[in-house]
Design an enzyme around this catalytic site. Sequence first.
Site, mmCIF file in Angstrom:
data_model
loop_
_atom_site.group_PDB
_atom_site.id
_atom_site.type_symbol
_atom_site.label_atom_id
_atom_site.label_comp_id
_atom_site.label_asym_id
_atom_site.label_seq_id
_atom_site.Cartn_x
_atom_site.Cartn_y
_atom_site.Cartn_z
ATOM 1 C CG ASP A 1 -1.827 1.202 1.278
ATOM 2 O OD1 ASP A 1 -1.944 1.909 0.256
ATOM 3 O OD2 ASP A 1 -2.444 1.423 2.353
ATOM 4 C CE LYS B 1 -0.320 3.809 3.452
ATOM 5 N NZ LYS B 1 -1.250 4.437 4.395
ATOM 6 C CG ASP C 1 -2.459 -2.514 3.744
ATOM 7 O OD1 ASP C 1 -2.998 -2.615 4.861
ATOM 8 O OD2 ASP C 1 -2.788 -1.653 2.902
ATOM 9 C CD GLU D 1 -5.426 0.670 0.685
ATOM 10 O OE1 GLU D 1 -5.461 1.885 0.973
ATOM 11 O OE2 GLU D 1 -4.917 -0.185 1.432
ATOM 12 N NE ARG E 1 -11.912 3.345 4.354
ATOM 13 C CZ ARG E 1 -11.774 4.241 5.322
ATOM 14 N NH1 ARG E 1 -12.691 5.178 5.488
ATOM 15 N NH2 ARG E 1 -10.728 4.203 6.126
#
Length: 509
Positions: A267, A274, A285, A346, A348
């Site tokens: 991620d 990020k 992740d 991302e 959810r």
Amino acid sequence: MKISLVSAPAAELNVDALAVPVATGQKLSGPALELDKTIGGVLSEMVVNAEFRGRIHEVLPIPVQGRIAPRRVILYGLGAVHDLDGQRLRSAHHELVRASRTWGYKRMAILRAEPLGMDSLKGVVEGCVMGTFERRSRQTGAAPERREIDELSLSGFGSGREHEVVSAQENGEATNRAREWQNAPPNELTPDALAQEATRIAQRHNLEVEVLGPAELKSGGYNLLLGVGSGSARPPRMIRIRYHGNHDRRGASATVLALIGKGITFDTGGISLKAPDQMSRMKDDMSGAAAVLSAIDVIASRQVPIDVMAVVAAAENMPGPNAQHPGDVWVSADGKTVEVVNTDAEGRLVLADALTHALRNGATHLIDLATLTGAATVAIGHAASAAVSNDDGFWSFVEKAAREAGDRVWRLPIYADYRILLRSQIADLRNAEYGEAGTIMGGMFIAEFAGGKPWAHIDIAASAWNTNSELTTILRGPSGAGTRLCIELAQAMAPSERNSWPPESVKES
Ligand code: BES
Ligand code: ZN
Ligand code: MN
């Protein structure tokens, strides 16, 4: 590690080390005191003098000068009795084994003594097995100092409990398998590699397995998963394993438990990139995926009498020429439109489509595990998973399973007042930018896709990987959080052994 229950007196065990538990503020008693007398009282002397306090993770080897068969006695701490829950019990034994490995012991024994009751067997074994986990499997050169324990003898836990030992060992090994996957670098464990791992599990137990690639995802309308995966050269996968364990109660009323895992193999945040310091850990992740895959492996091999499916939404969240934009709107697999205001929310998104996939395939109860929100660390830290649920009855099973597993979960509330925060100006839902109650909001977004079925969401963002170097009594690095929880949940929801087997017709004859 070979684990056995032994009935011979502990002092006669031919082992490198005999471990004796001590809780803070407690004197040695029972078999521990007997042992102490045999070796001249050195153990109680150390406890009385507070040279050994029994704090959790305190481990001290003591030479016994040939007075008993074991070469060493190890005092190991359990902390205060009133703090000793299933998770700390496992953690204490994890540390006992980890330390013993560094000292090179090959054959170990544990003496059951107060405050360990007979019912501690499972936690003791699970913790010890977890203590054999090795993170440094990719180091070359000189063999690491960390050595392996060949044999573990359990003294004072009674006899005829071999099946309990076997189950606990399986649970511990399953946890370690999840940790292994969490630990795997993201160039190795891609969405496709995750699908291959799932396929291997399914083949091992002859289970139905289905892997959807981009073409099938497109025709199934899984646009949220596709959107998240679109920035990556490694295409997304929707993975499903189906286990039929309930042969007695087929039909519409039968329970089909779906274990749903977030499988983001890396991620970056996507276009909502990020910061580097927040990105380095993001290979984990896929911890939710690791937990559910590892769990269904055990559920199938143990033939738990319940129908279970594992669903993993696997993708890599990358920026790139095809990456989704903040502002994109997608039609989810279940038809709701979603505005992606932050591509870093991302989890959810992929889980929403995964829930739809589970429902399409007959799930009646849903539990999702996901490293979903940094806010989970803020809310309760690494010591437990954060959870939300739409159903008190189902939740009571989850809670029971968590206790049984020594795999903590803590439920947060879902207030109707929050629902307005999910609203988008242009679509049915938006995926982020709520500003408060981050863990709850992540869960509430996913809840919109549960189709009204009993559902629980376990946010393992904090519990899956303890990064806090001061929080030393919580396993550091990958923890396999949620693995044993899922195994226990399936067992808790299965019709009890007495009811399901043997079937009435067999009992009569
Ligand atoms: N995978 C992260 C959550 C995470 C953060 C896991 C830290 C482990 C440690 C997730 O995809 C994410 O980025 N969540 C965002 C959501 C926000 C944009 C609404 C977060 O928590 O910042
Ligand atoms: Zn994520
Ligand atoms: Mn993210």
